[in-house]
Motif scaffolding. Structure first.
Motif, PDB file in Angstrom:
ATOM      1  N   TYR A  15       0.832  -1.189   0.000  1.00 53.72           N
ATOM      2  CA  TYR A  15       0.000   0.000   0.000  1.00 53.72           C
ATOM      3  C   TYR A  15       0.872   1.247   0.000  1.00 53.72           C
ATOM      4  O   TYR A  15       1.862   1.325   0.736  1.00 53.72           O
ATOM      5  CB  TYR A  15      -0.927   0.024   1.221  1.00 53.72           C
ATOM      6  CG  TYR A  15      -2.144  -0.844   1.052  1.00 53.72           C
ATOM      7  CD1 TYR A  15      -3.284  -0.370   0.408  1.00 53.72           C
ATOM      8  CD2 TYR A  15      -2.149  -2.163   1.522  1.00 53.72           C
ATOM      9  CE1 TYR A  15      -4.395  -1.177   0.230  1.00 53.72           C
ATOM     10  CE2 TYR A  15      -3.262  -2.971   1.352  1.00 53.72           C
ATOM     11  CZ  TYR A  15      -4.375  -2.477   0.706  1.00 53.72           C
ATOM     12  OH  TYR A  15      -5.468  -3.277   0.528  1.00 53.72           O
ATOM     13  N   PRO A  72       1.264   5.624   0.317  1.00 50.40           N
ATOM     14  CA  PRO A  72       0.809   6.622   1.294  1.00 50.40           C
ATOM     15  C   PRO A  72      -0.628   7.070   1.086  1.00 50.40           C
ATOM     16  O   PRO A  72      -1.300   7.493   2.030  1.00 50.40           O
ATOM     17  CB  PRO A  72       1.787   7.787   1.077  1.00 50.40           C
ATOM     18  CG  PRO A  72       2.998   7.157   0.455  1.00 50.40           C
ATOM     19  CD  PRO A  72       2.469   6.050  -0.397  1.00 50.40           C
ATOM     20  N   ASP A  73      -1.111   6.976  -0.169  1.00 45.59           N
ATOM     21  CA  ASP A  73      -2.479   7.403  -0.476  1.00 45.59           C
ATOM     22  C   ASP A  73      -3.501   6.302  -0.227  1.00 45.59           C
ATOM     23  O   ASP A  73      -4.698   6.480  -0.474  1.00 45.59           O
ATOM     24  CB  ASP A  73      -2.581   7.876  -1.922  1.00 45.59           C
ATOM     25  CG  ASP A  73      -2.184   6.796  -2.928  1.00 45.59           C
ATOM     26  OD1 ASP A  73      -1.746   5.701  -2.494  1.00 45.59           O
ATOM     27  OD2 ASP A  73      -2.314   7.044  -4.139  1.00 45.59           O
ATOM     28  N   GLY A  74      -3.043   5.132   0.272  1.00 45.13           N
ATOM     29  CA  GLY A  74      -3.964   4.041   0.551  1.00 45.13           C
ATOM     30  C   GLY A  74      -4.254   3.142  -0.633  1.00 45.13           C
ATOM     31  O   GLY A  74      -5.002   2.174  -0.513  1.00 45.13           O
ATOM     32  N   LYS A  75      -3.638   3.434  -1.785  1.00 46.60           N
ATOM     33  CA  LYS A  75      -3.839   2.613  -2.973  1.00 46.60           C
ATOM     34  C   LYS A  75      -2.711   1.589  -3.093  1.00 46.60           C
ATOM     35  O   LYS A  75      -1.581   1.836  -2.670  1.00 46.60           O
ATOM     36  CB  LYS A  75      -3.890   3.489  -4.227  1.00 46.60           C
ATOM     37  CG  LYS A  75      -5.082   4.442  -4.260  1.00 46.60           C
ATOM     38  CD  LYS A  75      -5.089   5.259  -5.541  1.00 46.60           C
ATOM     39  CE  LYS A  75      -6.295   6.202  -5.585  1.00 46.60           C
ATOM     40  NZ  LYS A  75      -6.324   7.017  -6.829  1.00 46.60           N
TER      41      LYS A  75
END
Length: 231
Positions: free
Chosen positions: A72, A74-77
């Motif tokens: 994952y 830092p943007d959660g993607k």
């Protein structure tokens, strides 16, 4: 006598109303627990890396395969880095070569489209679960002696349905089942996810199987080799 009958009817109506209220409150509490458990599990998975093998099959024959290392961002993607790329096929000349190239390109596009569809549902997004909860269309039912199945219609698009199966205590996600569509609503797509547990850790989608019956197409994603990120 009439007054007694009337009184009993009123009591019945009151008790029925209380039962409905209790049922509604119980469902609301269970749905809230599902949302919380899914969010907590997903948050913990973000601290791992893993390998992801994706296979696209047509009429039972594997047509495209890829293996990615995943984590994952830092943007959660999910960030995917190719690990294994199949060797390029021998180039064929003339018309046959152009036909093969076209089919290969179409398979790659199909693989990307179906993978994107899978990622809409796996893992379940707490915010989308909340939208269905707010709409009042979510439901719960027994999925075995020790399992509960929670259904969220209209989860990602009109006409779809996400079903999440938990243990009775709503602490461990067992499986995910989806009925949806890719390009047209009449082209039904089914998705079945078998969850596995990491020792002392979260549960992860070990096997993801997407099937488009009308085109005899199937995509299988196998996730493995989960490793805790160094903090």
């Amino acid at each position: 006598m009439r007054h007694w009958v009337r009184g009993m009817v009123m009591v019945g109506l009151v008790l029925g109303g209380l039962a409905q209220t209790t049922d509604a409150q119980d469902l609301k509490a269970k749905l809230a627990a599902v949302k919380q458990a899914a969010a907590a599990n997903q948050q913990e998975l973000r601290t791992y890396t893993w390998l992801e093998k994706t296979e696209l099959s047509l009429k039972g024959e594997v047509k495209a395969t890829k293996v990615d290392s995943c984590r994952y961002g830092p943007d959660g993607k999910v960030v995917r880095t190719p690990v294994v790329t199949p060797p390029p096929a021998e180039k064929k000349r003339g018309l046959r070569g152009r036909v093969v190239a076209k089919k290969t390109g179409e398979m790659k596009e199909e693989l990307q489209a179906t993978a994107a569809l899978i990622h809409e549902y796996v893992p379940p997004a707490p915010d989308r679960i909340q939208v269905v909860m707010n709409a009042g269309t979510a439901s719960v039912g027994q999925a075995g002696p020790e399992r509960l199945a929670f259904t969220f219609p209209g989860y990602a698009k009109q006409g779809d349905a996400l079903k999440i199966t938990f243990d009775k205590a709503i602490t461990a996600l067992q499986q995910i089942d989806v009925t949806t569509w890719l390009d047209k609503p009449e082209d039904v797509v089914t998705l079945h996810v078998t969850m596995q547990a990491l020792p002392g850790g979260p549960r992860f989608p070990g096997t993801v199987l997407l099937t488009i019956a009308s085109s005899q197409l199937q995509v299988k994603i196998t996730k493995s080799n989960y490793q805790k990120l160094a903090m």
